[in-house]
Design a protein around this motif. Structure first.
Motif, PDB file in Angstrom:
ATOM      1  N   LEU A   4       5.977  -3.736  19.961  1.00 34.78           N
ATOM      2  CA  LEU A   4       7.078  -3.436  19.144  1.00 34.78           C
ATOM      3  C   LEU A   4       7.563  -3.977  17.966  1.00 34.78           C
ATOM      4  O   LEU A   4       8.246  -4.173  17.964  1.00 34.78           O
ATOM      5  CB  LEU A   4       7.774  -3.797  20.084  1.00 34.78           C
ATOM      6  N   ASP A   5       6.979  -4.610  17.003  1.00 38.19           N
ATOM      7  CA  ASP A   5       7.245  -5.772  15.976  1.00 38.19           C
ATOM      8  C   ASP A   5       6.622  -4.711  14.884  1.00 38.19           C
ATOM      9  O   ASP A   5       7.243  -4.870  13.849  1.00 38.19           O
ATOM     10  CB  ASP A   5       6.122  -7.069  15.646  1.00 38.19           C
ATOM     11  N   VAL A   6       6.170  -3.639  15.394  1.00 38.67           N
ATOM     12  CA  VAL A   6       5.901  -3.253  13.734  1.00 38.67           C
ATOM     13  C   VAL A   6       7.305  -1.827  13.849  1.00 38.67           C
ATOM     14  O   VAL A   6       7.883  -1.044  15.019  1.00 38.67           O
ATOM     15  CB  VAL A   6       4.929  -1.583  14.341  1.00 38.67           C
ATOM     16  N   ASN A   7       8.043  -0.996  12.266  1.00 32.93           N
ATOM     17  CA  ASN A   7       8.815  -0.346  12.961  1.00 32.93           C
ATOM     18  C   ASN A   7       7.975   1.172  12.746  1.00 32.93           C
ATOM     19  O   ASN A   7       7.445   1.270  11.274  1.00 32.93           O
ATOM     20  CB  ASN A   7       9.604  -1.034  11.500  1.00 32.93           C
ATOM     21  N   SER A   8       8.152   1.025  13.181  1.00 31.65           N
ATOM     22  CA  SER A   8       7.198   3.088  13.310  1.00 31.65           C
ATOM     23  C   SER A   8       7.847   3.970  12.274  1.00 31.65           C
ATOM     24  O   SER A   8       7.353   4.696  11.636  1.00 31.65           O
ATOM     25  CB  SER A   8       7.468   3.309  14.669  1.00 31.65           C
ATOM     26  N   GLY A   9       9.567   3.834  11.789  1.00 25.88           N
ATOM     27  CA  GLY A   9      10.151   4.909  11.128  1.00 25.88           C
ATOM     28  C   GLY A   9       9.258   4.459  10.152  1.00 25.88           C
ATOM     29  O   GLY A   9       8.841   5.506   9.024  1.00 25.88           O
ATOM     30  N   ASP A  10       9.671   3.271   9.274  1.00 33.82           N
ATOM     31  CA  ASP A  10       9.299   3.024   7.975  1.00 33.82           C
ATOM     32  C   ASP A  10       7.794   3.192   8.218  1.00 33.82           C
ATOM     33  O   ASP A  10       7.335   3.470   6.481  1.00 33.82           O
ATOM     34  CB  ASP A  10       9.524   1.347   7.837  1.00 33.82           C
ATOM     35  N   THR A  11       7.313   2.567   8.890  1.00 34.92           N
ATOM     36  CA  THR A  11       5.509   2.920   8.840  1.00 34.92           C
ATOM     37  C   THR A  11       5.294   4.140   8.421  1.00 34.92           C
ATOM     38  O   THR A  11       4.915   4.859   7.748  1.00 34.92           O
ATOM     39  CB  THR A  11       4.924   2.371  10.048  1.00 34.92           C
ATOM     40  N   ALA A  12       5.540   5.129   9.230  1.00 37.12           N
ATOM     41  CA  ALA A  12       5.896   6.854   9.874  1.00 37.12           C
ATOM     42  C   ALA A  12       6.014   6.944   7.754  1.00 37.12           C
ATOM     43  O   ALA A  12       5.661   7.955   7.193  1.00 37.12           O
ATOM     44  CB  ALA A  12       6.505   7.296  10.175  1.00 37.12           C
ATOM     45  N   TRP A  13       7.780   6.538   6.962  1.00 38.33           N
ATOM     46  CA  TRP A  13       7.599   6.917   6.108  1.00 38.33           C
ATOM     47  C   TRP A  13       6.821   6.581   4.858  1.00 38.33           C
ATOM     48  O   TRP A  13       6.547   7.669   4.079  1.00 38.33           O
ATOM     49  CB  TRP A  13       9.198   6.382   6.218  1.00 38.33           C
ATOM     50  N   ILE A  14       6.345   5.469   4.647  1.00 37.64           N
ATOM     51  CA  ILE A  14       5.619   5.092   3.900  1.00 37.64           C
ATOM     52  C   ILE A  14       4.182   5.563   3.806  1.00 37.64           C
ATOM     53  O   ILE A  14       3.590   6.095   3.116  1.00 37.64           O
ATOM     54  CB  ILE A  14       5.424   3.267   3.724  1.00 37.64           C
ATOM     55  N   LEU A  15       3.762   5.950   4.924  1.00 45.39           N
ATOM     56  CA  LEU A  15       2.337   6.652   4.660  1.00 45.39           C
ATOM     57  C   LEU A  15       2.541   8.579   5.100  1.00 45.39           C
ATOM     58  O   LEU A  15       1.553   8.949   4.234  1.00 45.39           O
ATOM     59  CB  LEU A  15       1.751   7.066   6.435  1.00 45.39           C
ATOM     60  N   THR A  16       4.348   8.827   5.000  1.00 46.35           N
ATOM     61  CA  THR A  16       3.565  10.191   4.061  1.00 46.35           C
ATOM     62  C   THR A  16       4.520  10.319   2.878  1.00 46.35           C
ATOM     63  O   THR A  16       4.183  11.431   2.522  1.00 46.35           O
ATOM     64  CB  THR A  16       4.970  10.735   5.429  1.00 46.35           C
ATOM     65  N   SER A  17       5.108   9.320   2.211  1.00 48.41           N
ATOM     66  CA  SER A  17       5.329   8.911   0.897  1.00 48.41           C
ATOM     67  C   SER A  17       3.773   8.747   0.221  1.00 48.41           C
ATOM     68  O   SER A  17       3.857   9.714  -0.652  1.00 48.41           O
ATOM     69  CB  SER A  17       5.779   8.073   0.423  1.00 48.41           C
ATOM     70  N   ALA A  18       3.434   8.262   0.630  1.00 50.86           N
ATOM     71  CA  ALA A  18       1.551   7.953  -0.113  1.00 50.86           C
ATOM     72  C   ALA A  18       0.912   9.317   0.631  1.00 50.86           C
ATOM     73  O   ALA A  18       0.710   9.556  -1.064  1.00 50.86           O
ATOM     74  CB  ALA A  18       0.574   6.845   1.193  1.00 50.86           C
ATOM     75  N   ALA A  19       1.063  10.133   0.802  1.00 55.77           N
ATOM     76  CA  ALA A  19       0.464  11.228   1.119  1.00 55.77           C
ATOM     77  C   ALA A  19       0.911  12.663  -0.193  1.00 55.77           C
ATOM     78  O   ALA A  19       0.557  13.395  -0.664  1.00 55.77           O
ATOM     79  CB  ALA A  19       0.104  12.178   1.970  1.00 55.77           C
ATOM     80  N   LEU A  20       2.808  12.258  -0.146  1.00 56.62           N
ATOM     81  CA  LEU A  20       2.758  13.120  -0.545  1.00 56.62           C
ATOM     82  C   LEU A  20       2.494  12.343  -2.746  1.00 56.62           C
ATOM     83  O   LEU A  20       2.648  13.059  -3.359  1.00 56.62           O
ATOM     84  CB  LEU A  20       3.944  12.266  -0.733  1.00 56.62           C
ATOM     85  N   VAL A  21       2.415  10.998  -2.792  1.00 56.50           N
ATOM     86  CA  VAL A  21       1.633  10.625  -3.953  1.00 56.50           C
ATOM     87  C   VAL A  21       0.244  10.943  -4.164  1.00 56.50           C
ATOM     88  O   VAL A  21       0.056  11.409  -5.363  1.00 56.50           O
ATOM     89  CB  VAL A  21       2.481   9.093  -4.277  1.00 56.50           C
ATOM     90  N   LEU A  22      -0.105  11.001  -3.422  1.00 57.75           N
ATOM     91  CA  LEU A  22      -1.517  11.448  -3.340  1.00 57.75           C
ATOM     92  C   LEU A  22      -1.495  13.022  -4.182  1.00 57.75           C
ATOM     93  O   LEU A  22      -2.153  13.594  -4.859  1.00 57.75           O
ATOM     94  CB  LEU A  22      -2.412  11.775  -2.092  1.00 57.75           C
ATOM     95  N   LEU A  23      -0.342  14.099  -3.456  1.00 55.59           N
ATOM     96  CA  LEU A  23      -1.034  15.582  -3.879  1.00 55.59           C
ATOM     97  C   LEU A  23      -0.462  15.743  -5.101  1.00 55.59           C
ATOM     98  O   LEU A  23      -1.068  16.702  -4.831  1.00 55.59           O
ATOM     99  CB  LEU A  23       0.424  15.818  -3.314  1.00 55.59           C
ATOM    100  N   MET A  24      -0.220  14.546  -5.282  1.00 56.40           N
ATOM    101  CA  MET A  24       1.286  15.166  -7.522  1.00 56.40           C
ATOM    102  C   MET A  24      -0.521  14.845  -7.917  1.00 56.40           C
ATOM    103  O   MET A  24      -0.503  15.229  -9.359  1.00 56.40           O
ATOM    104  CB  MET A  24       1.239  13.558  -7.806  1.00 56.40           C
ATOM    105  N   THR A  25      -1.748  14.053  -7.571  1.00 63.23           N
ATOM    106  CA  THR A  25      -2.956  14.619  -8.686  1.00 63.23           C
ATOM    107  C   THR A  25      -3.352  15.968  -8.529  1.00 63.23           C
ATOM    108  O   THR A  25      -3.967  16.308  -9.807  1.00 63.23           O
ATOM    109  CB  THR A  25      -3.797  13.382  -8.215  1.00 63.23           C
ATOM    110  N   PRO A  26      -3.923  16.049  -7.756  1.00 63.54           N
ATOM    111  CA  PRO A  26      -4.150  17.390  -7.892  1.00 63.54           C
ATOM    112  C   PRO A  26      -3.075  18.631  -8.410  1.00 63.54           C
ATOM    113  O   PRO A  26      -3.074  19.392  -8.795  1.00 63.54           O
ATOM    114  CB  PRO A  26      -3.793  18.340  -5.983  1.00 63.54           C
TER     115      PRO A  26
END
Length: 456
Positions: A4-26
């Motif tokens: 319950l201490d983890v904000n699942s919405g924020d965590t999901a957004w950051i992991l999604t954003s990381a995937a989006l930024v990773l896609l920028m290199t290809p």
């Protein structure tokens, strides 16, 4: 820490954003790959993918610790050994955002920053030396600068400082929301240094060196724009109002920059080109990166429009300065990064999430001088150290391919491959032509037979 201490919405957004930024290199690989000649496209793309591979490893081993470990003095560097190999970071810390999510998000920033530099030395660099450069430059230049800009000090509720971060973020208090200094000025001026070290391409200014595939360029620009929403809005580290404001500012500044670049092209050259549209998109994205949390949407339009026109004019300076910045890394990333960083001092409004007023909103020059100092500090630091790194590599293992290999094409020399197998294509076309003739002959014979049957 309980789930319950983890904000699942924020965590999901950051992991999604990381995937989006990773896609920028290809995406960058496609963008750069389409801009070079056909004989060097694979090498150009391999430089981006090579950076993706090498920086992924060194970030885990020592990069994250150098950038976000406890400061070892004067806000200049994190402790390289504190989190070596990410030791201790898999454990729950009681934070609403798991540390490893932040580790992954920052990793992809390091990757694309290094990859951006490659566009300045297209067509003439040894891939093996480039791979050595990626590790050395990230360690000596990027990781310390990331500490300066992105590592904020942490103060507990009782007033004790539990973590000391970098000097630009905490002492200078310059605003760089997502990397105008650490990413774009850093990579842009590093590209300038390497372009000086490697020298001009054979035939530069004499031979046509047009992009071989503008379709790839447009596709790459689209992927970069898509991924940049993770780059900027993800830097809010929460899925809330700040991310929303940043998302809108990123969209509108980029659109304004693309329009301004195309208008500048039309006035100057008589044509609005697809290459100009793609370049304008990137220029706008670069400029809004440091300022996306501090300006209003209308301010973002002005900022982006100025960036598009400014960068469109700046890319031509390489011919006057006689520096072969092959794919305009300096003209777009250095110039756009400088403008976007300094523009915070003019366009910032306290109504935006950053809560600071710039010169145009009654804040005076207080924020402006901070932005200028931060931008110039990164520029000088990166240029000098990159120049030294480049010269050492050129004098020891060699950085530039010999001229005969450059003329042949670095794809075949460095990778024993070609992007387009034109020999087989010619054979296929000949076979297709022969087959077509055979089919036509058979059709003609059938028609004649049918005509005889009708007459009979």
């Amino acid at each position: 820490m309980t789930p319950l201490d983890v904000n699942s919405g924020d965590t999901a957004w950051i992991l999604t954003s990381a995937a989006l930024v990773l896609l920028m290199t290809p995406g960058l690989a496609l963008f750069y790959g389409g801009m070079v000649r056909a004989k060097t496209v694979l090498n150009m793309m391999m430089m981006s993918f090579g950076a993706l591979a090498s920086i992924s490893v060194v970030w885990v081993l020592w990069g994250y610790s150098m950038a976000f470990g406890d400061d070892v003095g004067a806000g200049l560097l994190g402790n390289p050994g504190q989190y070596f190999g990410l030791k201790g970071l898999m454990e729950d810390t009681g934070s609403s955002l798991p540390t490893m999510a932040f580790v992954g998000f920052q990793a992809v920033f390091a990757i694309i920053t290094v990859a951006l530099i490659s566009g300045a030395i297209a067509d003439r660099a040894k891939w093996g030396t480039w791979m050595i450069f990626t590790v050395v430059w990230a360690t000596i230049v990027y990781f310390p600068v990331a500490h300066w800009v992105f590592d904020f000090s942490v103060t507990e509720d009782d007033g004790t400082v539990s973590h000391v971060g970098g000097w630009i973020a905490n002492n200078l208090k310059a605003i760089d929301f997502a990397g105008g200094t650490a990413v774009h000025i850093n990579a842009g001026v590093a590209g300038l240094a390497l372009a000086i070290v490697l020298g001009r391409r054979a035939g530069w200014k004499r031979d046509p060196m047009r992009p071989h595939n503008l379709t790839l360029v447009m596709l790459g620009a689209g992927l970069l724009w898509f991924g940049w929403f993770g780059f900027n809005a993800g830097s809010a580290l929460t899925a809330g109002n700040s991310a929303s404001v940043v998302w809108v500012n990123t969209m509108v500044a980029t659109g304004a920059a693309a329009l301004a670049w195309l208008i500048t092209e039309r006035i100057r050259d008589g044509h609005a080109t697809s290459l100009g549209a793609a370049s304008g998109i990137v220029a706008g994205l670069v400029a809004i990166t440091p300022s996306c949390s501090s300006v209003s949407p209308v301010g973002a339009i002005f900022l982006g429009a100025i960036a598009g026109a400014l960068c469109a004019l700046a890319v031509g300076l390489k011919y006057k300065l006689n520096v072969d910045d092959s794919l305009d890394v300096v003209g777009v990333h250095l110039v756009g990064g400088l403008w976007g960083t300094i523009a915070v001092g003019f366009f910032a409004t306290s109504a935006a999430p950053a809560g600071v007023d710039g010169l145009f909103y009654g804040g005076g020059v207080d924020q402006l001088w901070r932005q200028v100092v931060g931008a110039l500090a990164v520029l000088v630091f990166s240029f000098v150290l990159t120049l030294v790194i480049g010269l050492v590599l050129e004098k020891t293992v060699g950085f530039r391919v010999p001229e005969d290999q450059e003329l042949e094409g670095v794809d075949s020399v460095e990778h024993a491959e070609t992007a387009y197998d034109l020999g087989n294509l010619a054979g296929t076309l000949r076979s297709t032509g022969a087959l077509g003739s055979t089919l036509a002959h058979r059709t003609e014979s059938a028609d004649k037979s049918a005509e005889k049957e009708v007459n009979a």
